[in-house]
Design an enzyme around this catalytic site. Structure first.
Site, short mmCIF file in Angstrom:
data_model
loop_
_atom_site.label_atom_id
_atom_site.label_comp_id
_atom_site.label_asym_id
_atom_site.label_seq_id
_atom_site.Cartn_x
_atom_site.Cartn_y
_atom_site.Cartn_z
N GLY A 53 -138.11 114.56 85.42
CA GLY A 53 -137.59 113.43 84.62
C GLY A 53 -137.60 112.08 85.30
N GLU A 108 -132.18 110.03 89.77
CA GLU A 108 -132.28 110.86 88.55
C GLU A 108 -132.54 109.98 87.33
OE1 GLU A 108 -132.75 113.58 87.34
OE2 GLU A 108 -131.47 115.17 88.11
N ASP A 109 -133.18 110.57 86.33
CA ASP A 109 -133.28 109.91 85.04
C ASP A 109 -131.94 110.01 84.31
OD1 ASP A 109 -134.06 112.68 85.21
OD2 ASP A 109 -134.43 112.65 83.06
N ASP A 112 -126.11 114.59 83.29
CA ASP A 112 -125.53 115.08 82.04
C ASP A 112 -124.29 115.91 82.39
OD1 ASP A 112 -125.14 116.51 79.60
OD2 ASP A 112 -127.22 116.23 79.06
N VAL A 162 -131.35 112.49 74.41
CA VAL A 162 -132.26 111.35 74.51
C VAL A 162 -133.64 111.76 75.01
CG1 VAL A 162 -130.55 109.50 74.73
CG2 VAL A 162 -131.21 110.83 76.75
N ASP A 168 -137.79 114.46 78.34
CA ASP A 168 -138.61 115.23 77.41
C ASP A 168 -137.79 116.00 76.39
OD1 ASP A 168 -137.58 117.05 79.47
OD2 ASP A 168 -138.84 118.55 78.49
N ARG A 174 -142.26 112.44 77.39
CA ARG A 174 -141.93 111.74 78.65
C ARG A 174 -142.66 110.40 78.75
NH1 ARG A 174 -139.35 115.60 82.04
NH2 ARG A 174 -140.10 117.72 81.82
C1 PRP Z 1 -132.90 117.15 83.28
C2 PRP Z 1 -132.75 115.80 83.96
C3 PRP Z 1 -131.78 116.08 85.06
C4 PRP Z 1 -130.90 117.17 84.50
C5 PRP Z 1 -129.59 116.57 84.04
O1 PRP Z 1 -133.80 117.92 84.02
O2 PRP Z 1 -133.98 115.31 84.43
O3 PRP Z 1 -132.43 116.56 86.23
O4 PRP Z 1 -131.60 117.72 83.37
O5 PRP Z 1 -128.76 117.52 83.45
P1 PRP Z 1 -127.49 118.14 84.17
O6 PRP Z 1 -126.65 116.99 84.66
O7 PRP Z 1 -126.78 118.89 83.05
O8 PRP Z 1 -127.93 119.05 85.27
P2 PRP Z 1 -134.50 119.27 83.45
O9 PRP Z 1 -133.83 120.47 84.02
O10 PRP Z 1 -134.58 119.18 81.96
O11 PRP Z 1 -135.92 119.18 84.09
P3 PRP Z 1 -136.97 117.96 83.99
O12 PRP Z 1 -136.44 116.85 84.87
O13 PRP Z 1 -138.23 118.55 84.49
O14 PRP Z 1 -137.04 117.53 82.54
#
Ligand code: PRP
Length: 190
Positions: A53, A108-109, A112, A162, A168, A174
């Protein structure tokens, strides 16, 4: 608004509406870069992007960082192709950089539930860095389940799903240059 920056997009069969524009992103990302350049002057930080991300945010951020620095990546996955966290983190790529004694900024993007970032902070601390700091473009404070101190935040947002600017839905979307929110949650924005 050009053809390439639409107000709505369909991704994997779901409608998404524009939430954070390219102009807002550009402005905030350059502000964050200025802040971090001021705070890390003479520290030669290593920026560690959490893949996948963070790749667009980190790339844009780097273009505005004005101090000597290094970049590396760590790859984690906690969502798979779902809209909610699986609740556990899978490591998919470790760092190449030697972080011992170095000032680390984790990028980080989105933070959450905090699961991924808490995991990363603990993982990096095992490697004896001089310091570890967290920067995220988006933060959902109401979704926190795993507390982690987030020093630099681009935008605080409600608990919305989002898309775009690196984020994604089942791996698609993305490449969108702006950030969108899924249509059935659009009203919560106001
Ligand atoms: C997404 C995002 C963060 C994480 C946030 O990654 O990029 O790394 O989730 O969520 P959290 O605070 O609940 O851990 P994902 O696991 O979807 O992988 P990606 O970055 O490859 O999309």
């Amino acid at each position: 608004m050009s053809f390439y920056e639409p107000e709505t997009v369909v991704c994997n069969g779901s409608l998404f509406r524009l939430y954070i524009t390219k102009e807002q992103l550009d402005k905030r990302v350059s502000e964050l870069a200025r802040e971090i350049s001021r705070d890390y002057k003479d520290k030669k930080p290593i920026f560690i992007g959490i893949l996948n991300g963070a790749f667009i945010f980190l790339a844009d951020l780097m273009r505005h960082v004005s101090i000597p620095c290094e970049v590396d990546f760590f790859k984690l996955s906690s969502y798979g192709d779902e809209k909610v966290s699986s609740g556990h983190v899978t490591e998919r790529k470790d760092l190449d950089a030697d972080v011992e004694g170095r000032h680390i900024v984790l990028i980080e993007d989105i933070v959450d539930t905090g699961l991924s970032m808490k995991y990363m902070v603990d993982r990096i601390r095992e490697k004896n860095p001089a310091s570890v700091t967290v920067m995220t473009l988006l933060h959902k404070p109401d979704a926190t389940k795993h507390y982690v101190n987030v020093e630099y935040v681009g935008f605080q947002i409600p608990t919305l799903f989002v898309l775009g600017y690196g984020m994604d839905f089942a791996q698609e979307g993305r490449n969108l240059p702006q950030i969108y929110v899924i249509d059935d949650e659009y009203e919560k924005k106001f």
